[in-house]
Design an enzyme around this catalytic site. Structure first.
Site, PDB file in Angstrom:
ATOM      1  N   GLU A   2      13.972  28.817 -24.571  1.00 36.01           N
ATOM      2  CA  GLU A   2      15.191  28.228 -25.065  1.00 36.01           C
ATOM      3  C   GLU A   2      15.019  27.107 -25.646  1.00 36.01           C
ATOM      4  O   GLU A   2      15.732  26.553 -26.596  1.00 36.01           O
ATOM      5  CB  GLU A   2      16.393  28.460 -24.014  1.00 36.01           C
ATOM      6  CG  GLU A   2      16.806  29.698 -23.853  1.00 36.01           C
ATOM      7  CD  GLU A   2      17.682  29.623 -22.386  1.00 36.01           C
ATOM      8  OE1 GLU A   2      18.396  30.882 -22.349  1.00 36.01           O
ATOM      9  OE2 GLU A   2      17.323  29.258 -21.612  1.00 36.01           O
TER      10      GLU A   2
ATOM     11  N   GLY B  45      19.099  32.219 -16.169  1.00 38.34           N
ATOM     12  CA  GLY B  45      18.487  33.470 -16.668  1.00 38.34           C
ATOM     13  C   GLY B  45      16.782  33.290 -16.503  1.00 38.34           C
ATOM     14  O   GLY B  45      16.064  34.153 -16.924  1.00 38.34           O
TER      15      GLY B  45
ATOM     16  N   GLY C 118      23.506  30.233 -24.547  1.00 39.89           N
ATOM     17  CA  GLY C 118      24.490  30.096 -23.622  1.00 39.89           C
ATOM     18  C   GLY C 118      24.096  28.723 -22.607  1.00 39.89           C
ATOM     19  O   GLY C 118      23.406  27.966 -22.913  1.00 39.89           O
TER      20      GLY C 118
ATOM     21  N   SER D 267      24.125  36.518 -20.603  1.00 42.32           N
ATOM     22  CA  SER D 267      24.943  37.635 -20.773  1.00 42.32           C
ATOM     23  C   SER D 267      26.143  36.872 -21.711  1.00 42.32           C
ATOM     24  O   SER D 267      26.853  37.908 -22.303  1.00 42.32           O
ATOM     25  CB  SER D 267      25.789  37.567 -19.323  1.00 42.32           C
ATOM     26  OG  SER D 267      26.410  36.635 -18.943  1.00 42.32           O
TER      27      SER D 267
HETATM   28  C1  5RP Z   1      19.196  31.511 -19.347  1.00 43.39           C
HETATM   29  C2  5RP Z   1      20.095  30.859 -19.773  1.00 43.39           C
HETATM   30  C3  5RP Z   1      21.540  31.195 -20.063  1.00 43.39           C
HETATM   31  O1  5RP Z   1      22.017  30.768 -21.276  1.00 43.39           O
HETATM   32  C4  5RP Z   1      22.449  30.629 -19.012  1.00 43.39           C
HETATM   33  O2  5RP Z   1      21.909  31.222 -17.806  1.00 43.39           O
HETATM   34  C5  5RP Z   1      23.783  31.113 -19.112  1.00 43.39           C
HETATM   35  O3  5RP Z   1      23.737  32.525 -18.945  1.00 43.39           O
HETATM   36  P1  5RP Z   1      25.136  33.326 -19.159  1.00 43.39           P
HETATM   37  O4  5RP Z   1      25.769  33.248 -20.299  1.00 43.39           O
HETATM   38  O5  5RP Z   1      24.806  34.693 -18.642  1.00 43.39           O
HETATM   39  O6  5RP Z   1      25.926  32.958 -17.884  1.00 43.39           O
HETATM   40  O7  5RP Z   1      19.909  29.423 -19.740  1.00 43.39           O
HETATM   41  O8  5RP Z   1      17.877  31.081 -19.004  1.00 43.39           O
END
Ligand code: 5RP
Length: 233
Positions: A108, A102, A87, A31
């Site tokens: 990633e 996520g 993120g 997000s």
């Molecule tokens: C997804 C990730 C995201 O970058 C992490 O969960 C952070 O997400 P958000 O910005 O919604 O808090 O690693 O796999």
């Protein structure tokens, strides 16, 4: 937009200052990072950026990029990525990370390792004195024999729980794997833990990102902080 969304967008906007026309850009997931894709789309539309090719870190970001007409490429066509903005769930003072909240940790990490420069964008709630204080470590495992990996992770000291979606079904990653969310408590030696996770067959990837982030951008209510690896928080 609520306050947290405003902070997330502000962090993404600052990170975008490092993106120039002609770059191959890794589009992080989540997000916060989704703002990077949205802001790139805006800048491509109004001409502030041209000739950008994105490499999405998840099917969710790929769908958003396609919806916004951000041109995409692959690591087969472009194995070297100029910059990735992503993120994180937890960040320690060495800029080591826990990611995978996520579920996109595998893509990633692949995109991050292909990148010349990795910027992490977070709001201040993600800062932590020591990894494991605020977040569990997501561990992606192939479905075959996952009980054996769960047992291994518990022997390493974790409470390892299969991740489910809000509707109660088991969560599957973009690769069709499952995630074991591993509560290790505070992690005093993340390098050693990462090695133990990496050497186990059946574990596809884990959410410890050690030595990967070059720069951190933190959005706080009183402004944006930009921290390079090696600088104090
Ligand atoms: C997804 C990730 C995201 O970058 C992490 O969960 C952070 O997400 P958000 O910005 O919604 O808090 O690693 O796999």
């Amino acid at each position: 937009m609520n306050n947290v969304d405003t902070l997330k967008r502000a962090a993404a906007e600052r990170a975008l200052e490092a993106v120039s026309s002609g770059m191959i850009v890794g589009l992080g997931s989540g997000s916060t990072a989704i703002w990077v894709t949205r802001l790139i789309a805006e800048r491509l539309q109004d001409g502030r950026l041209t000739n950008i090719l994105g490499i999405p870190c998840s099917s969710m970001i790929e769908a958003e990029a396609r919806r916004l007409s951000v041109p995409l490429t692959t690591l087969e066509e472009h194995p070297h990525v100029d910059i990735t903005i992503d993120g994180a769930d937890e960040v320690d003072p060495q800029l080591d990370l826990i990611k995978g909240g996520g579920g996109a940790l595998m893509r990633e990490k692949i995109v991050a390792q292909a990148s010349a420069y990795e910027i992490i964008v977070v709001d201040h709630s993600k800062l932590s004195p020591i990894l494991g204080t605020k977040w569990h470590v997501p561990v992606e495992v192939i479905p075959f024999g996952y009980g054996s990996q769960q047992h291994y992770l518990e022997e390493l000291g974790a409470r390892a729980v299969v991740r489910h979606r809000a509707d109660g079904t088991v969560f599957h990653t973009d690769q069709g794997n499952i995630i074991l969310d591993c509560a290790f408590g505070v992690i005093n030696d993340p390098v050693s833990l990462a090695k133990k996770l990496k050497r186990r067959t059946g574990i596809a990837e884990h959410g410890l990102f050690i030595g990967i982030a070059n720069e951190l951008i933190v959005a706080d209510t009183d402004g944006i902080r930009q921290i390079k690896r090696g600088q104090p928080f």
